[in-house]
Design a protein around this motif. Structure first.
Motif, mmCIF file in Angstrom:
data_model
loop_
_atom_site.group_PDB
_atom_site.id
_atom_site.type_symbol
_atom_site.label_atom_id
_atom_site.label_comp_id
_atom_site.label_asym_id
_atom_site.label_seq_id
_atom_site.Cartn_x
_atom_site.Cartn_y
_atom_site.Cartn_z
ATOM 1 N N VAL A 1 -12.519 13.185 53.252
ATOM 2 C CA VAL A 1 -12.278 11.894 52.595
ATOM 3 C C VAL A 1 -13.520 11.452 51.827
ATOM 4 C CG1 VAL A 1 -11.824 9.450 53.034
ATOM 5 C CG2 VAL A 1 -10.450 11.191 54.170
ATOM 6 N N LEU A 2 -14.704 11.654 52.386
ATOM 7 C CA LEU A 2 -15.943 11.308 51.669
ATOM 8 C C LEU A 2 -16.114 12.170 50.422
ATOM 9 C CD1 LEU A 2 -18.455 10.730 54.604
ATOM 10 C CD2 LEU A 2 -17.456 9.016 53.079
ATOM 11 N N LEU A 3 -15.818 13.465 50.544
ATOM 12 C CA LEU A 3 -15.874 14.352 49.386
ATOM 13 C C LEU A 3 -14.890 13.897 48.309
ATOM 14 C CD1 LEU A 3 -16.877 17.033 48.081
ATOM 15 C CD2 LEU A 3 -14.959 18.136 49.236
ATOM 16 N N ALA B 1 -6.291 18.353 42.798
ATOM 17 C CA ALA B 1 -7.147 18.916 43.840
ATOM 18 C C ALA B 1 -7.782 17.808 44.678
ATOM 19 C CB ALA B 1 -8.225 19.800 43.218
ATOM 20 N N LEU B 2 -8.180 16.729 44.034
ATOM 21 C CA LEU B 2 -8.763 15.601 44.746
ATOM 22 C C LEU B 2 -7.734 14.972 45.677
ATOM 23 C CD1 LEU B 2 -11.201 13.049 43.525
ATOM 24 C CD2 LEU B 2 -9.067 12.184 44.414
ATOM 25 N N VAL C 1 -5.124 10.210 36.305
ATOM 26 C CA VAL C 1 -5.198 9.747 37.686
ATOM 27 C C VAL C 1 -3.868 9.974 38.405
ATOM 28 C CG1 VAL C 1 -5.598 7.713 39.148
ATOM 29 C CG2 VAL C 1 -6.994 8.092 37.143
ATOM 30 N N SER C 2 -2.787 10.087 37.664
ATOM 31 C CA SER C 2 -1.482 10.321 38.289
ATOM 32 C C SER C 2 -1.438 11.669 39.015
ATOM 33 C CB SER C 2 -0.375 10.245 37.241
ATOM 34 O OG SER C 2 -0.593 11.203 36.223
ATOM 35 N N VAL D 1 -16.630 10.546 40.191
ATOM 36 C CA VAL D 1 -17.003 11.397 39.053
ATOM 37 C C VAL D 1 -15.848 11.510 38.057
ATOM 38 C CG1 VAL D 1 -17.617 13.755 38.383
ATOM 39 C CG2 VAL D 1 -18.726 12.686 40.342
ATOM 40 N N LEU D 2 -14.646 11.734 38.563
ATOM 41 C CA LEU D 2 -13.498 11.872 37.661
ATOM 42 C C LEU D 2 -13.166 10.567 36.952
ATOM 43 C CD1 LEU D 2 -11.093 14.173 39.705
ATOM 44 C CD2 LEU D 2 -12.364 14.744 37.647
ATOM 45 N N LEU D 3 -13.320 9.434 37.611
ATOM 46 C CA LEU D 3 -13.093 8.153 36.940
ATOM 47 C C LEU D 3 -14.139 7.891 35.877
ATOM 48 C CD1 LEU D 3 -12.047 5.810 39.868
ATOM 49 C CD2 LEU D 3 -10.670 6.431 37.878
#
Length: 135
Positions: free
Chosen positions: A45-47, A25-26, A64-65, A54-56
């Protein structure tokens, strides 16, 4: 006698696929933001940048893939929008015709398939590797 064990949040396949879906989704948000950079793209892009942080911070690194697979979503959409192309495509509307110049959809479709397949395969390989090494 019944044995009960606690299930930790880091175990199981569904948790990994959930994180992958979050990255997907990101990636879609970032891709649409880049495609629409002159309108609402900067906000998207900022979102995406905030969500990536947050996900990292919270998620497993092998998910991350999903970002690669997410970048395929805007390419699929662009291929869909240009499905009548290449060239000048006219449609009948009330009171006349509406014509638009469309690109060839095949390059967008191929790039989307490559990115989606690479993201899914990379995630499967990394999740199997981390499962066998116990990390």
């Amino acid at each position: 006698m019944v044995s009960q064990g606690a299930v930790t949040p880091g175990q199981g396949r569904s948790v990994g696929w959930g994180w992958f879906a979050g990255w997907l989704a990101l990636g879609a948000c970032a891709g649409f933001g880049l495609a629409a950079l002159l309108t609402v793209g900067i906000a998207l892009v900022l979102l995406a940048a905030v969500a990536a942080g947050v996900l990292l911070w919270k998620g497993p690194k092998d998910a991350v893939s999903g970002l690669l697979a997410g970048l395929a979503v805007p390419l699929f959409y662009i291929a869909y929008l240009n499905r009548g192309g290449p060239g000048n495509v006219c449609h009948t509307v009330g009171g006349g015709q509406s014509c638009t110049d469309e690109y060839a959809p095949v390059p967008f479709l191929v790039a989307g398939v490559v990115l989606a397949a690479a993201g899914f395969l990379l995630f499967v390989v990394l999740s199997r590797k981390s499962r066998t090494t116990g990390g």
